[in-house]
Design a protein around this motif. Structure first.
Motif, PDB file in Angstrom:
ATOM      1  N   PHE A  61       0.831  -1.200   0.000  1.00  0.00           N
ATOM      2  CA  PHE A  61       0.000   0.000   0.000  1.00  0.00           C
ATOM      3  C   PHE A  61       0.872   1.259   0.000  1.00  0.00           C
ATOM      4  N   GLU A  62       1.955   1.231   0.754  1.00  0.00           N
ATOM      5  CA  GLU A  62       2.881   2.377   0.757  1.00  0.00           C
ATOM      6  C   GLU A  62       3.498   2.586  -0.622  1.00  0.00           C
ATOM      7  N   PHE A  63       3.824   1.485  -1.281  1.00  0.00           N
ATOM      8  CA  PHE A  63       4.350   1.542  -2.643  1.00  0.00           C
ATOM      9  C   PHE A  63       3.330   2.171  -3.587  1.00  0.00           C
ATOM     10  N   ALA A  64       2.081   1.727  -3.488  1.00  0.00           N
ATOM     11  CA  ALA A  64       1.017   2.250  -4.344  1.00  0.00           C
ATOM     12  C   ALA A  64       0.792   3.742  -4.113  1.00  0.00           C
ATOM     13  N   ASP A  65       0.897   4.148  -2.875  1.00  0.00           N
ATOM     14  CA  ASP A  65       0.615   5.540  -2.514  1.00  0.00           C
ATOM     15  C   ASP A  65       1.791   6.470  -2.821  1.00  0.00           C
ATOM     16  N   LYS A  66       3.008   5.989  -2.586  1.00  0.00           N
ATOM     17  CA  LYS A  66       4.183   6.829  -2.777  1.00  0.00           C
ATOM     18  C   LYS A  66       4.506   7.051  -4.248  1.00  0.00           C
ATOM     19  N   TYR A  67       4.391   5.992  -5.046  1.00  0.00           N
ATOM     20  CA  TYR A  67       4.708   6.082  -6.480  1.00  0.00           C
ATOM     21  C   TYR A  67       3.409   5.973  -7.272  1.00  0.00           C
ATOM     22  N   ARG A  68       2.738   7.090  -7.367  1.00  0.00           N
ATOM     23  CA  ARG A  68       1.409   7.100  -7.970  1.00  0.00           C
ATOM     24  C   ARG A  68       1.486   7.101  -9.498  1.00  0.00           C
TER      25      ARG A  68
END
Length: 426
Positions: free
Chosen positions: A198-205
């Motif tokens: 989820f952090e990956f999805a949110d950080k690298y949009r």
């Protein structure tokens, strides 16, 4: 309008009474068994589907990663993390929402194993915090070759796909709840990867639409980032969706066929039916828990019982209560599809034909008009056309192809139909 609604619902009730009682426990058992026929990788010693052999044992080797395992998503030999994640989320929802019903027919262990087979692959595909392998396929060729080929696609910080990473996070988070009471260590592993994804999805949009060859996003990126914590809006949106489905609603948008199945489009229509039915039943359960007895759809009021009865009519149609009096689940009932559009099912098993079948050689089996040599028990095909007709031809992939996400969305609804007195299946 009220009289019309009563007549329609009475008709559905009478139709359901006009056929032999359906065994929902058997249907659940076979729905779960289907996934063993979709397995890729090294098979366990307790594998029940014997025609499925080990496959894809070198997946990921050329990229120096282990991408062995997981599920083939449909009748092909490709693995897609996005639909596999959606499938895993749906399976986990069913395990959580209907644990008592599934346990009552001794299927909860099998369902947990089914979920774990999917999560294990997602964990392997998440090779680093900002890397997720998303597809194993040969672009533009797999659908033309009746065998197995591979190429790898991934998302990363430089080539993001927030929708896929977000759905993978949802799948692992939901599964972590399933395993929390029985395997706390595995549950924690799932939750940690879910948070990382989820952090990956949110950080690298970035939208997956920009780089994917198949299962591309059309609205998922906007939905992922335009989500809301506004429960009132969520309630309004869900009820609008329910109202769009219910017969007799002044805001009905999805019309059923003459035989009563919801019809969205003439291409694997049952995937939409099963997911819509999942929502109908989940929301009716939510209303019951909240002590709410009905919802208002314009000038028409629908009780929780009416919503559930309509959902039941969709389950029953799939299992054989339809104009053709055939089940759209392979192996259920006495009349069901015999030519699913499915490579593994339509080709002879390696036990019966150990010699290699080359790329073009498979087409003699594909174009054959005989039943598949391997009965893929539990597979739910794409379903009938808008006139409730089904040709049972392997070449008619729009109607004859089973998918993991059709079955996954069916397990919750069919479990909801089970009573504690159902027979046990092992």
């Amino acid at each position: 309008m009220g009289k019309l609604l009563v007549v329609m619902l009475l008709g559905m009730f009478l139709a359901s009474e006009s056929v032999e009682a359906l065994d929902y426990g058997e249907a659940l058992n076979k729905s779960i068994l289907f996934f063993e026929g979709q397995r890729s990788g090294k098979l366990p010693t307790n594998q029940r589907v014997k025609w499925r052999a080990e496959s894809g044992m070198s997946d990921g080797a050329s990229a120096n990663v282990n991408l062995i395992g997981g599920y083939y998503d449909a009748g092909d030999n490709v693995k897609f993390v996005w639909p596999m994640s959606f499938t895993t989320t749906l399976l986990s929802w069913a395990a959580l929402e209907y644990q008592n019903e599934i346990t009552s027919v001794k299927q909860i262990g099998y369902l947990r194993s089914t979920i774990k087979w999917g999560t294990n692959f997602i964990l392997r595909a998440h090779t680093s915090p900002n890397m997720l392998y998303t597809q194993i396929i040969v672009v533009g060729k797999d659908q033309k070759i009746w065998t197995h080929l591979e190429l790898f696609y991934s998302i990363s910080s430089s080539s993001p796909g927030s929708e896929v990473a977000g759905e993978a996070a949802a799948a692992l988070a939901a599964a972590s709840l399933v395993f929390k009471p029985v395997d706390s260590i595995f549950s924690s592993t799932l939750l940690n990867h879910a948070k990382s994804l989820f952090e990956f999805a949110d950080k690298y949009r970035g939208s997956y639409q920009a780089s994917c060859p198949f299962y591309c996003s059309h609205s998922g990126y906007q939905e992922f980032y335009n989500g809301t914590n506004d429960l009132e809006k969520f309630k309004t949106d869900v009820e609008s969706f329910v109202c769009a489905l219910m017969p007799g609603s002044s805001s009905q948008q999805i019309k059923p066929t003459p035989g009563g199945i919801l019809f969205i489009r003439d291409n694997s229509n049952l995937q939409y039916v099963t997911t819509a039915t999942t929502i109908l039943l989940h929301y009716s359960n939510t209303l019951t828990k909240a002590g709410v007895g009905s919802i208002q759809c314009g000038s028409t009021q629908f009780t929780v019982s009416q919503i559930r009865n309509f959902a039941k009519s969709q389950v029953d149609y799939i299992l054989g209560n339809n104009p053709l009096k055939m089940s759209y689940m392979v192996g259920f009932g006495t009349k069901y599809p015999t030519q699913p559009h499915h490579r593994g099912s339509s080709l002879p098993s390696i036990q019966s034909k150990p010699e290699k079948i080359d790329c073009n050689g498979g087409f003699s089996y594909y174009s054959s008009d005989t039943p598949n040599p391997n009965v893929h028990i539990g597979a739910i095909v794409g379903g009938p056309n808008s006139s409730d007709q089904y040709s049972d031809k392997r070449t008619d992939y729009s109607h004859a192809e089973p998918t993991t996400y059709i079955n996954a969305a069916f397990i919750g609804p069919v479990a909801a139909m089970i009573s504690s007195s159902q027979q046990t299946y092992i």
